[in-house]
Motif scaffolding. Structure first.
Motif, mmCIF file in Angstrom:
data_model
loop_
_atom_site.group_PDB
_atom_site.id
_atom_site.type_symbol
_atom_site.label_atom_id
_atom_site.label_comp_id
_atom_site.label_asym_id
_atom_site.label_seq_id
_atom_site.Cartn_x
_atom_site.Cartn_y
_atom_site.Cartn_z
ATOM 1 N N HIS A 117 0.818 -1.223 0.000
ATOM 2 C CA HIS A 117 0.000 0.000 0.000
ATOM 3 C C HIS A 117 0.857 1.281 0.000
ATOM 4 O O HIS A 117 0.543 2.258 -0.700
ATOM 5 C CB HIS A 117 -0.921 -0.037 1.228
ATOM 6 N N HIS A 121 1.229 4.640 -2.424
ATOM 7 C CA HIS A 121 1.203 6.074 -2.083
ATOM 8 C C HIS A 121 2.415 6.794 -2.691
ATOM 9 O O HIS A 121 2.303 7.898 -3.212
ATOM 10 C CB HIS A 121 1.207 6.262 -0.559
ATOM 11 N N SER A 141 0.406 9.232 6.446
ATOM 12 C CA SER A 141 -0.977 8.801 6.221
ATOM 13 C C SER A 141 -1.646 8.522 7.558
ATOM 14 O O SER A 141 -1.107 8.854 8.619
ATOM 15 C CB SER A 141 -0.998 7.559 5.326
ATOM 16 N N GLY A 142 -2.824 7.900 7.508
ATOM 17 C CA GLY A 142 -3.556 7.593 8.730
ATOM 18 C C GLY A 142 -2.882 6.484 9.530
ATOM 19 O O GLY A 142 -3.013 6.411 10.743
ATOM 20 N N GLY A 143 -2.138 5.620 8.848
ATOM 21 C CA GLY A 143 -1.512 4.496 9.535
ATOM 22 C C GLY A 143 0.009 4.544 9.519
ATOM 23 O O GLY A 143 0.666 3.736 10.190
ATOM 24 N N GLY A 168 -1.549 11.123 10.664
ATOM 25 C CA GLY A 168 -2.996 11.201 10.403
ATOM 26 C C GLY A 168 -3.801 10.811 11.635
ATOM 27 O O GLY A 168 -4.843 11.402 11.932
ATOM 28 N N ASP A 172 -6.507 12.985 13.591
ATOM 29 C CA ASP A 172 -7.886 12.523 13.801
ATOM 30 C C ASP A 172 -8.254 12.525 15.281
ATOM 31 O O ASP A 172 -9.388 12.850 15.643
ATOM 32 C CB ASP A 172 -8.072 11.124 13.182
ATOM 33 N N GLY A 185 -8.468 15.314 9.889
ATOM 34 C CA GLY A 185 -7.324 16.002 9.273
ATOM 35 C C GLY A 185 -7.709 17.225 8.448
ATOM 36 O O GLY A 185 -7.223 18.338 8.705
ATOM 37 N N PRO A 186 -8.597 17.051 7.459
ATOM 38 C CA PRO A 186 -8.952 18.200 6.610
ATOM 39 C C PRO A 186 -9.586 19.345 7.399
ATOM 40 O O PRO A 186 -9.392 20.515 7.048
ATOM 41 C CB PRO A 186 -9.963 17.612 5.616
ATOM 42 N N ASP A 189 -6.839 21.251 9.199
ATOM 43 C CA ASP A 189 -6.094 21.978 8.166
ATOM 44 C C ASP A 189 -6.821 23.289 7.828
ATOM 45 O O ASP A 189 -6.215 24.362 7.769
ATOM 46 C CB ASP A 189 -6.000 21.073 6.927
ATOM 47 N N GLY A 274 -2.240 10.217 2.783
ATOM 48 C CA GLY A 274 -3.419 11.071 2.961
ATOM 49 C C GLY A 274 -3.102 12.463 3.493
ATOM 50 O O GLY A 274 -3.703 13.455 3.063
ATOM 51 N N ASN A 278 -2.509 17.988 3.067
ATOM 52 C CA ASN A 278 -2.493 19.133 3.994
ATOM 53 C C ASN A 278 -1.847 20.375 3.358
ATOM 54 O O ASN A 278 -0.689 20.343 2.934
ATOM 55 C CB ASN A 278 -1.732 18.720 5.267
ATOM 56 N N THR A 305 -5.120 10.640 -0.927
ATOM 57 C CA THR A 305 -5.818 9.647 -0.103
ATOM 58 C C THR A 305 -5.970 8.362 -0.926
ATOM 59 O O THR A 305 -5.668 8.332 -2.124
ATOM 60 C CB THR A 305 -7.188 10.176 0.378
ATOM 61 N N ASP A 306 -6.435 7.288 -0.255
ATOM 62 C CA ASP A 306 -6.405 5.958 -0.872
ATOM 63 C C ASP A 306 -7.141 5.889 -2.216
ATOM 64 O O ASP A 306 -8.273 6.354 -2.332
ATOM 65 C CB ASP A 306 -6.997 4.932 0.104
HETATM 66 O O1 KG4 Z 1 -3.564 7.585 3.161
HETATM 67 P P1 KG4 Z 1 -4.911 7.657 3.751
HETATM 68 O O2 KG4 Z 1 -6.081 7.939 2.830
HETATM 69 O O3 KG4 Z 1 -5.252 6.335 4.496
HETATM 70 C C1 KG4 Z 1 -4.263 5.539 5.070
HETATM 71 O O4 KG4 Z 1 -3.590 4.786 4.320
HETATM 72 O O5 KG4 Z 1 -4.075 5.688 6.293
HETATM 73 O O6 KG4 Z 1 -4.834 8.768 4.913
HETATM 74 C C2 KG4 Z 1 -5.934 9.131 5.672
HETATM 75 C C3 KG4 Z 1 -5.502 10.168 6.693
HETATM 76 C C4 KG4 Z 1 -6.566 10.496 7.744
HETATM 77 O O7 KG4 Z 1 -5.954 10.419 9.024
HETATM 78 C C5 KG4 Z 1 -6.960 11.939 7.414
HETATM 79 O O8 KG4 Z 1 -7.363 12.698 8.540
HETATM 80 C C6 KG4 Z 1 -5.665 12.470 6.840
HETATM 81 O O9 KG4 Z 1 -5.168 11.413 6.046
HETATM 82 N N1 KG4 Z 1 -5.856 13.679 6.028
HETATM 83 C C7 KG4 Z 1 -5.360 14.895 6.369
HETATM 84 C C8 KG4 Z 1 -5.790 15.810 5.366
HETATM 85 N N2 KG4 Z 1 -6.520 15.103 4.439
HETATM 86 C C9 KG4 Z 1 -6.549 13.804 4.867
HETATM 87 N N3 KG4 Z 1 -4.617 15.283 7.418
HETATM 88 C C10 KG4 Z 1 -4.270 16.579 7.501
HETATM 89 N N4 KG4 Z 1 -4.647 17.516 6.597
HETATM 90 C C11 KG4 Z 1 -5.393 17.186 5.517
HETATM 91 N N5 KG4 Z 1 -5.756 18.115 4.634
#
Ligand code: KG4
Ligand code: ZN
Length: 337
Positions: A117, A121, A141-143, A168, A172, A185-186, A189, A274, A278, A305-306
């Motif tokens: 994964h 990215h 990312s989130g993870g 991320g 969150d 996150g968004p 931001d 993800g 930002n 994002t994914d």
């Molecule tokens: O990569 P992703 O879609 O999923 C994973 O593989 O984890 O990342 C999702 C993460 C979430 O924690 C979300 O809050 C964060 O990306 N995220 C952001 C923004 N857009 C998405 N964090 C900060 N600022 C943003 N604009």
């Protein structure tokens, strides 16, 4: 790349809460990229519920693949390989994509390729420009939160990673404490751009020379500040909290990336994951790279994002390197890069 014969890949991504399929030409051209988000179903729980994610993937996957094939104007005869996210992610979610890919590969006698994964990215950047090596990617990312050094295509060396929360995840959790919807996150931001960073939250630099990260102390510090204020009946500005939190995160991410780039003598930086969406991070990393004379590639917001397009981009590299998976391909929640 052999210019005489186009390589067409069908890609599938189901590692978390997005069901996605894409058709990619020569690793760098998106013929289609269909993404079905489940955010609405998870929102009221404040995070992704694995069982719900799996159920949605099962319901959606066939339609999403059909739609991607239709929009890409291809049939299975045109497809050279099927690339699918094999891990990391939620095991039940991964299995839906992996099994769909295996069934199609078997039925149409098409090669199957398991993709990491995070490699996906990183390769979202390949839609923006040709990658030049050596390079360094900041994966947020989130993870995951990682600094990944790449000497050539398909070679990944993790030189730093988070010791606790991913960026991320910290975003969150702080957002949740601020009463903002999931994923937060968004929202942070957006609010960060409406306030001043007046509070000096901690920055975890760790031992000198370490490219690892730690965000749990910062997260706790923000949450404590909010709880203390609430107990005292004080009003804190959400915009100021968001701006101060974001400033601390970006300071550490950008500073460590610049230090690592210098030590590894790279000329190119990529941003991925993800949190690459930002606005503050994009702006500060752009400024730092231009100051240090480094080339920077950032994916368009839609590919941060994914999505399956990025899996297709990484899958094409594996395809061209002759890598193939067999019918024992399985979902691997803890797959290492
Ligand atoms: O990569 P992703 O879609 O999923 C994973 O593989 O984890 O990342 C999702 C993460 C979430 O924690 C979300 O809050 C964060 O990306 N995220 C952001 C923004 N857009 C998405 N964090 C900060 N600022 C943003 N604009
Ligand atoms: Zn992701």
């Amino acid at each position: 790349m052999d210019s005489n014969k186009d390589v067409i890949i069908l890609a599938i991504e189901t590692s978390c809460d997005e069901t996605s399929a894409a058709v990619i030409k020569n690793g760098r051209e998106i013929l289609s990229n269909v993404v079905s988000s489940q955010i609405e179903s998870h929102e009221r729980f404040g995070g992704v519920v694995p069982e719900i994610a799996s159920r949605h993937h099962v319901e959606q996957i066939t339609f999403i693949i059909e739609e991607a094939m239709e929009k890409g104007e291809v049939t299975f005869e045109d497809i050279d390989a099927i690339a699918v996210t094999e891990g990391p992610g939620l095991v039940g979610a991964l299995l839906i994509g992996v099994n769909a890919a295996k069934a199609l590969a078997f039925a149409h006698n098409i090669p199957l390729i398991g993709v990491h994964h995070i490699a996906g990215h990183i390769y979202a950047n390949h839609f923006v420009e040709e990658l030049t090596f050596p390079l360094l990617t900041l994966v947020v990312s989130g993870g995951h939160t990682e600094l990944v050094y790449m000497e050539k295509h398909g070679s990944f060396e993790v030189i730093g990673e988070t010791r606790d929360d991913a960026v991320g995840e910290a975003y969150d959790k702080v957002a949740r404490t601020l009463g903002l919807p999931y994923p937060g996150g968004p929202h942070i931001d957006r609010l960060a751009h409406e306030g001043e960073a007046t509070i000096n939250f901690p920055r975890a630099w760790l031992e000198s020379g370490s490219y690892d990260f730690s965000f749990s102390g910062l997260k706790s510090s923000v949450i404590n500040k909010l709880h203390n204020a609430k107990q005292k009946g004080e009003e804190l500005s959400t915009e100021e909290i968001a701006a101060s939190f974001q400033e601390s995160v970006i300071d550490v991410l950008v500073t460590k990336t610049m230090l690592a780039a210098k030590e590894k003598k790279v000329k190119r930086i990529l941003l991925a994951g993800g949190v690459a969406a930002n606005k503050g991070l994009r702006r500060e990393l752009t400024a730092a790279c231009s100051k240090h004379g480094l080339e920077l590639t950032i994916p368009p917001i839609s590919l941060c994002t994914d999505n399956a397009a990025m899996i297709g981009a990484a899958g094409t590299i594996l395809y061209l390197q002759g890598k193939r998976s067999n019918d024992r391909l399985n979902g691997q929640p803890g797959l290492v890069l």
